[in-house]
Design a protein around this motif. Structure first.
Motif: not given
Length: 148
Positions: A5-6, A8-10, A12-13, A42, A113-114, A117
């Motif tokens: 998920p991290v 994916r976040y990086y 696709n954020a 968002p 997460r942040y 990323a």
């Protein structure tokens, strides 16, 4: 969508194509009379891309954001500023700032997460050598330039 998920976040954020189409390209074009400052919010998921802001002939665009120097949009910048702050201080500030919407999860969101990323970003993009200036923002009320 599968995978970490991290990561994916990086990856696709941000919708970099929308950023270019709605904001960056119009701001570069002398013929453009307006730009959009937001596409999909968002937090609310509302589409604001039709809400236009006029562009004056003397307009200056200043963009602040994470991952701003990724290859997808890096060519757009005339001047690059990096705000440097210790990772733990960043987590603390972010958790305090986002307490209202994230509640007790604020710290883990920033740490797990942040921050993770950001490490991917630093490793893949290595943005620091691209900077025109680096500012140490450890003391929020006393930022200091650390590079010419």
């Amino acid at each position: 969508m599968t995978g970490n998920p991290v990561r994916r976040y990086y990856r696709n954020a941000y919708d970099y194509e929308a950023v270019k189409r709605l904001l960056l390209d119009p701001c570069r074009s002398p013929e453009a009379g307006a730009c959009a400052l937001c596409s999909i919010d968002p937090l609310t998921q509302h589409d604001h891309s039709s809400e236009l802001t006029p562009l004056g002939t003397d307009a200056v665009l200043i963009v602040d954001g994470v991952f701003a120097f990724r290859p997808e949009i890096n060519e757009y910048w005339d001047f690059r500023v990096w705000l440097q702050v210790d990772a733990e201080l960043s987590v603390q500030r972010g958790a305090e700032r986002d307490q209202d919407w994230a509640g007790t999860d604020a710290e883990s969101i920033h740490r797990d997460r942040y921050l993770v990323a950001e490490h991917i970003y630093l490793q893949e993009v290595d943005p620091l050598p691209m900077m025109d200036v680096v500012i140490d923002n450890s003391e929020f009320t006393r930022p200091r330039v650390v590079t010419p």
